[in-house]
Design a protein around this motif. Sequence first.
Motif, PDB file in Angstrom:
ATOM      1  N   GLN A 261       2.822  17.945   2.826  1.00  0.00           N
ATOM      2  CA  GLN A 261       2.272  16.906   2.746  1.00  0.00           C
ATOM      3  C   GLN A 261       1.991  16.235   1.081  1.00  0.00           C
ATOM      4  O   GLN A 261       2.221  15.140   0.917  1.00  0.00           O
ATOM      5  CB  GLN A 261       0.805  16.716   3.417  1.00  0.00           C
ATOM      6  N   LEU A 262       1.856  17.220   0.140  1.00  0.00           N
ATOM      7  CA  LEU A 262       1.696  16.841  -0.987  1.00  0.00           C
ATOM      8  C   LEU A 262       2.968  16.444  -1.710  1.00  0.00           C
ATOM      9  O   LEU A 262       2.953  15.546  -2.594  1.00  0.00           O
ATOM     10  CB  LEU A 262       1.398  18.354  -1.832  1.00  0.00           C
ATOM     11  N   THR A 263       4.165  17.060  -1.161  1.00  0.00           N
ATOM     12  CA  THR A 263       5.466  16.819  -1.681  1.00  0.00           C
ATOM     13  C   THR A 263       5.624  15.312  -1.129  1.00  0.00           C
ATOM     14  O   THR A 263       6.369  14.409  -1.884  1.00  0.00           O
ATOM     15  CB  THR A 263       6.444  17.706  -1.090  1.00  0.00           C
ATOM     16  N   GLU A 264       5.346  14.982   0.072  1.00  0.00           N
ATOM     17  CA  GLU A 264       5.635  13.610   0.337  1.00  0.00           C
ATOM     18  C   GLU A 264       4.712  12.419  -0.206  1.00  0.00           C
ATOM     19  O   GLU A 264       5.272  11.504  -0.530  1.00  0.00           O
ATOM     20  CB  GLU A 264       5.096  13.389   2.027  1.00  0.00           C
ATOM     21  N   VAL A 265       3.512  12.943  -0.776  1.00  0.00           N
ATOM     22  CA  VAL A 265       2.695  11.834  -1.407  1.00  0.00           C
ATOM     23  C   VAL A 265       3.586  11.611  -2.881  1.00  0.00           C
ATOM     24  O   VAL A 265       3.422  10.502  -3.158  1.00  0.00           O
ATOM     25  CB  VAL A 265       1.240  12.538  -1.653  1.00  0.00           C
ATOM     26  N   ASP A 266       3.830  12.766  -3.484  1.00  0.00           N
ATOM     27  CA  ASP A 266       4.655  12.366  -5.010  1.00  0.00           C
ATOM     28  C   ASP A 266       5.706  11.429  -4.380  1.00  0.00           C
ATOM     29  O   ASP A 266       6.078  10.598  -5.398  1.00  0.00           O
ATOM     30  CB  ASP A 266       5.087  13.673  -5.472  1.00  0.00           C
ATOM     31  N   ARG A 267       6.757  11.653  -3.211  1.00  0.00           N
ATOM     32  CA  ARG A 267       7.747  10.848  -3.157  1.00  0.00           C
ATOM     33  C   ARG A 267       7.434   9.615  -2.877  1.00  0.00           C
ATOM     34  O   ARG A 267       7.897   8.634  -3.204  1.00  0.00           O
ATOM     35  CB  ARG A 267       8.623  11.516  -1.673  1.00  0.00           C
ATOM     36  N   ASP A 268       6.241   9.171  -2.146  1.00  0.00           N
ATOM     37  CA  ASP A 268       5.810   7.996  -1.723  1.00  0.00           C
ATOM     38  C   ASP A 268       5.205   7.203  -3.077  1.00  0.00           C
ATOM     39  O   ASP A 268       5.579   5.905  -3.302  1.00  0.00           O
ATOM     40  CB  ASP A 268       4.550   7.927  -0.809  1.00  0.00           C
ATOM     41  N   LEU A 269       4.809   7.745  -3.999  1.00  0.00           N
ATOM     42  CA  LEU A 269       4.391   7.242  -5.304  1.00  0.00           C
ATOM     43  C   LEU A 269       5.598   6.867  -6.135  1.00  0.00           C
ATOM     44  O   LEU A 269       5.496   5.961  -6.695  1.00  0.00           O
ATOM     45  CB  LEU A 269       3.233   8.227  -6.091  1.00  0.00           C
ATOM     46  N   ALA A 270       6.490   7.797  -6.064  1.00  0.00           N
ATOM     47  CA  ALA A 270       7.725   7.368  -6.874  1.00  0.00           C
ATOM     48  C   ALA A 270       8.391   6.321  -6.508  1.00  0.00           C
ATOM     49  O   ALA A 270       9.121   5.317  -6.958  1.00  0.00           O
ATOM     50  CB  ALA A 270       8.770   8.511  -6.837  1.00  0.00           C
ATOM     51  N   ARG A 271       8.201   5.982  -4.972  1.00  0.00           N
ATOM     52  CA  ARG A 271       8.977   4.717  -4.249  1.00  0.00           C
ATOM     53  C   ARG A 271       8.373   3.664  -4.673  1.00  0.00           C
ATOM     54  O   ARG A 271       8.645   2.502  -4.032  1.00  0.00           O
ATOM     55  CB  ARG A 271       9.287   5.108  -3.000  1.00  0.00           C
ATOM     56  N   GLY A 272       6.942   3.741  -4.947  1.00  0.00           N
ATOM     57  CA  GLY A 272       5.994   2.474  -4.944  1.00  0.00           C
ATOM     58  C   GLY A 272       5.497   2.181  -3.746  1.00  0.00           C
ATOM     59  O   GLY A 272       4.822   1.213  -3.529  1.00  0.00           O
ATOM     60  N   VAL A 273       5.424   3.067  -2.678  1.00  0.00           N
ATOM     61  CA  VAL A 273       4.931   2.735  -1.431  1.00  0.00           C
ATOM     62  C   VAL A 273       3.465   2.774  -1.433  1.00  0.00           C
ATOM     63  O   VAL A 273       2.569   1.956  -0.938  1.00  0.00           O
ATOM     64  CB  VAL A 273       5.211   3.746  -0.653  1.00  0.00           C
ATOM     65  N   ILE A 274       2.932   3.947  -2.405  1.00  0.00           N
ATOM     66  CA  ILE A 274       1.305   3.895  -2.593  1.00  0.00           C
ATOM     67  C   ILE A 274       1.186   3.685  -4.084  1.00  0.00           C
ATOM     68  O   ILE A 274       1.879   3.945  -4.901  1.00  0.00           O
ATOM     69  CB  ILE A 274       0.906   5.153  -2.060  1.00  0.00           C
ATOM     70  N   SER A 275      -0.324   3.494  -4.364  1.00  0.00           N
ATOM     71  CA  SER A 275      -0.760   3.322  -5.649  1.00  0.00           C
ATOM     72  C   SER A 275      -1.125   4.505  -6.402  1.00  0.00           C
ATOM     73  O   SER A 275      -1.277   5.471  -5.670  1.00  0.00           O
ATOM     74  CB  SER A 275      -1.819   2.268  -5.620  1.00  0.00           C
ATOM     75  N   GLU A 276      -1.295   4.526  -7.673  1.00  0.00           N
ATOM     76  CA  GLU A 276      -1.787   5.960  -8.263  1.00  0.00           C
ATOM     77  C   GLU A 276      -3.292   6.327  -7.630  1.00  0.00           C
ATOM     78  O   GLU A 276      -3.424   7.510  -7.431  1.00  0.00           O
ATOM     79  CB  GLU A 276      -1.836   5.755  -9.896  1.00  0.00           C
ATOM     80  N   GLU A 277      -3.950   5.186  -7.518  1.00  0.00           N
ATOM     81  CA  GLU A 277      -5.420   5.826  -7.041  1.00  0.00           C
ATOM     82  C   GLU A 277      -5.202   6.377  -5.564  1.00  0.00           C
ATOM     83  O   GLU A 277      -5.780   7.349  -5.340  1.00  0.00           O
ATOM     84  CB  GLU A 277      -6.182   4.698  -6.969  1.00  0.00           C
ATOM     85  N   ASP A 278      -4.260   5.854  -4.728  1.00  0.00           N
ATOM     86  CA  ASP A 278      -4.227   6.215  -3.407  1.00  0.00           C
ATOM     87  C   ASP A 278      -3.704   7.795  -3.407  1.00  0.00           C
ATOM     88  O   ASP A 278      -4.221   8.513  -2.636  1.00  0.00           O
ATOM     89  CB  ASP A 278      -3.620   5.549  -2.390  1.00  0.00           C
ATOM     90  N   ALA A 279      -2.526   7.667  -4.177  1.00  0.00           N
ATOM     91  CA  ALA A 279      -1.987   9.287  -4.303  1.00  0.00           C
ATOM     92  C   ALA A 279      -3.045  10.075  -4.867  1.00  0.00           C
ATOM     93  O   ALA A 279      -2.944  11.253  -4.131  1.00  0.00           O
ATOM     94  CB  ALA A 279      -0.831   8.969  -5.213  1.00  0.00           C
ATOM     95  N   GLU A 280      -3.654   9.924  -5.892  1.00  0.00           N
ATOM     96  CA  GLU A 280      -4.873  10.744  -6.295  1.00  0.00           C
ATOM     97  C   GLU A 280      -5.664  11.133  -5.186  1.00  0.00           C
ATOM     98  O   GLU A 280      -6.242  12.425  -4.892  1.00  0.00           O
ATOM     99  CB  GLU A 280      -5.547  10.109  -7.556  1.00  0.00           C
ATOM    100  N   ARG A 281      -6.290  10.236  -4.356  1.00  0.00           N
ATOM    101  CA  ARG A 281      -7.300  10.218  -3.437  1.00  0.00           C
ATOM    102  C   ARG A 281      -6.638  11.450  -2.172  1.00  0.00           C
ATOM    103  O   ARG A 281      -7.264  12.213  -1.681  1.00  0.00           O
ATOM    104  CB  ARG A 281      -7.833   9.287  -2.678  1.00  0.00           C
TER     105      ARG A 281
END
Length: 409
Positions: free
Chosen positions: A44-64
Amino acid sequence: MTLFWTATLLLATAMAGLLALALLRGHRQTGPAEAFDLQVYRDQLTEVDRDLARGVISEEDAERLRTEISRRILTADAKAQAHGDAGAQSPVLGSVVAALMAGVLVGGSYWIYAQIGAPGYGDLGLAARMEMAESARANRPSQAEAEAEMPATSETEIQPEYAALVQRLRGAVAERPGDLQGHILLARSEAAMGNYLAAYEAQQQVLSIKGDDANGKDYADLADMMVLAAGGYVSPEAERVLEAALTRDPENGVALYYMGLMMAQTGRPDVAFRLWDRLLRQSPPNAAWLPPILTQIEEMAFRAGVADYQVPAIAGIPGPSAEDVEAAGEMNAEDRQDMIRGMVARLSDRLATEGGTPEEWARLISSLAILGDEAQAIAIWNNAQEVFADNPDALEIVREGARAAGLVL
């Protein structure tokens, strides 16, 4: 048999080995549940990094999300550390259980087969069974051997007047060896008294005197006395007499019954069942062979492979109650015979107190004779002669039952 035991041992050992292997492994290839959870959270952590790189989620959401997933990872790791090897199976315990299970599976299978199976017994195909039955029929004991094995029995209780008459009859036929009627009466009288050996010797004289004029009934009567003298066993000599009876009278009920009994005794219950079932369906209600067939036909059907056999209704014979049928189905052969004796006794009591049809009187007399109670059969016949003295037609029906029982000519 070597091939059978080899195949059985291999199958049992293979099954025990598979079960033992599962026990000895002692754990799942995926590890404990907490380790599986940790792997999921890392993915799941890996998926969060991928979503952030693709711009699917914001930095704040990724950190949370990273914070929440990290918290779950710490919790799962703490549980995994606390669990440690507590859930791992002890290698020693696994080996002991596996050995016990293998022993029970292999040794227990052999023990059960030794108890309920037939070790050393060959295959029994239809041809082999028929060959065994033919061998049993060809090599069974003779009439003399069967009579020699008979235990000593007490004499049948007979009225003194009747015994005296029979004694005088013996003397008369000894003086007149060619007296046909005398030998006929002597054979019947000896049978009624339970002296079956003397009875069939007298009946042999009847056949000798009659010669070619002897009919199927004469031969069937001789076979009947021979079988009774041998305790219910149909010897080769009795079989030849039965064949002579059926040659002269193919529908003779006594001969057909005993031929069925011989087939049952020599391993051919299928033939016995067919003979008896046909005889049941064509017999009159006062036939002397009905009681013994009715006590054995269901067992014979089972042995012949007929699982759903229903005893046919016989005209003129009141059937048992539903309770009697249910009780009989749960009885062994001896208890079923006792039940039939009870039914005969109840019929006797009813006829003595309330009266009944001549067919019932005839059936009672023949049933008592078949059950071995000749003295009581004679007493009932004497009573019937008084009851139906004014009704010759009814008395003749009862006489037929007495004649079938061997009490009169």
